[in-house]
Design a protein around this motif. Sequence first.
Motif, mmCIF file in Angstrom:
data_model
loop_
_atom_site.group_PDB
_atom_site.id
_atom_site.type_symbol
_atom_site.label_atom_id
_atom_site.label_comp_id
_atom_site.label_asym_id
_atom_site.label_seq_id
_atom_site.Cartn_x
_atom_site.Cartn_y
_atom_site.Cartn_z
ATOM 1 N N GLU A 75 0.830 -1.207 0.000
ATOM 2 C CA GLU A 75 0.000 0.000 0.000
ATOM 3 C C GLU A 75 0.865 1.258 0.000
ATOM 4 O O GLU A 75 0.553 2.235 -0.689
ATOM 5 N N GLU A 78 2.316 1.725 -3.439
ATOM 6 C CA GLU A 78 1.269 2.186 -4.346
ATOM 7 C C GLU A 78 1.075 3.695 -4.203
ATOM 8 O O GLU A 78 1.015 4.425 -5.202
ATOM 9 N N LEU A 178 -2.995 -0.544 -10.189
ATOM 10 C CA LEU A 178 -2.987 0.269 -8.973
ATOM 11 C C LEU A 178 -4.327 0.958 -8.730
ATOM 12 O O LEU A 178 -5.085 1.225 -9.662
ATOM 13 N N ARG A 208 -6.356 -5.032 -6.951
ATOM 14 C CA ARG A 208 -5.533 -3.839 -6.716
ATOM 15 C C ARG A 208 -4.133 -4.254 -6.257
ATOM 16 O O ARG A 208 -3.969 -5.167 -5.458
ATOM 17 N N ARG A 209 -3.118 -3.624 -6.798
ATOM 18 C CA ARG A 209 -1.697 -3.799 -6.485
ATOM 19 C C ARG A 209 -1.114 -5.105 -7.029
ATOM 20 O O ARG A 209 -0.014 -5.496 -6.648
ATOM 21 N N CYS A 237 -2.374 2.226 -14.082
ATOM 22 C CA CYS A 237 -1.571 1.035 -14.345
ATOM 23 C C CYS A 237 -0.287 1.429 -15.042
ATOM 24 O O CYS A 237 -0.198 2.471 -15.699
#
Length: 274
Positions: A75, A78, A178, A208-209, A237
């Motif tokens: 996180e 990101e 992302l 996500r991620r 992305c």
Amino acid sequence: MADKQEVAVCGCKGIRTCLICEGKDGKHQLQHQTHTIQYDFRYDPESKLAVPAGSSVLESFPFPGVFLWENFVSEDEETELVEKMDQDIWRESQSGRRKQDFGPKVNFKKQRIRLGGFNGLPALSHKLVDRMTKEPLLSGFRPVEQCNLDYDPKRGSAIDPHLDDSWLWGERLVTINLLSDTVLTMSLDKCWGDMDQGEVRVAVNLPRRCLIVLYGDARHHWKHAIHRKDIQSRRVCSTFRELSAEFLEGGKQEALGLGLLDVAMSYNGVPINS
């Protein structure tokens, strides 16, 4: 980061549309679906099968060429990556997307390449490339281009079904997803097994991620797309592309390819202006 002025700008050309130009110019989103019948599946990363979606009498089938690495970035990473992207200029692109390009200038139709303003991949990507290449599937992966894309439901962002170029770009396409979950839709508009009356679609969920790699059949035979309905909140992305064999050691354009790689691997990059 998106503001009201940026949201109001449209970069669509030709048949492409987004919510901005559809609202201003009275355009309507082109329905690219040419088949009245669709065979829908979802990709199961555990079994690597395309499994029938919903209640269906269709049978599962192997779906090779997709690799998913969940939680590829943390996180905190990101946040750092997106904040750094938002410090640079996002340029309007087709179908409601915005983009940042780090790579050579290419005319695919004429098969011409020039350095242009390319001065390397961005510095923050160095650690990402080091990390991804520790995966055996990505051993020896040397990206020469990075394209950041920004999707927003306010703009109706999407990308149409397409196959990436294979003259310049190599076997593996790598994307880091992302800010939000989405769905990558793989499609084949020709006959597939007993499914000979329409389009076959395989939905690949992208958490996500995560990092996703397309290679083999998924890279060269199945088109991939992000549909408007699958962008529920902002999505960013980064897609990394390697060179094809023609531009690597022993290829007929080896000198050009190795020169481009030297620039890319300097990690001094800023987005290309045009």
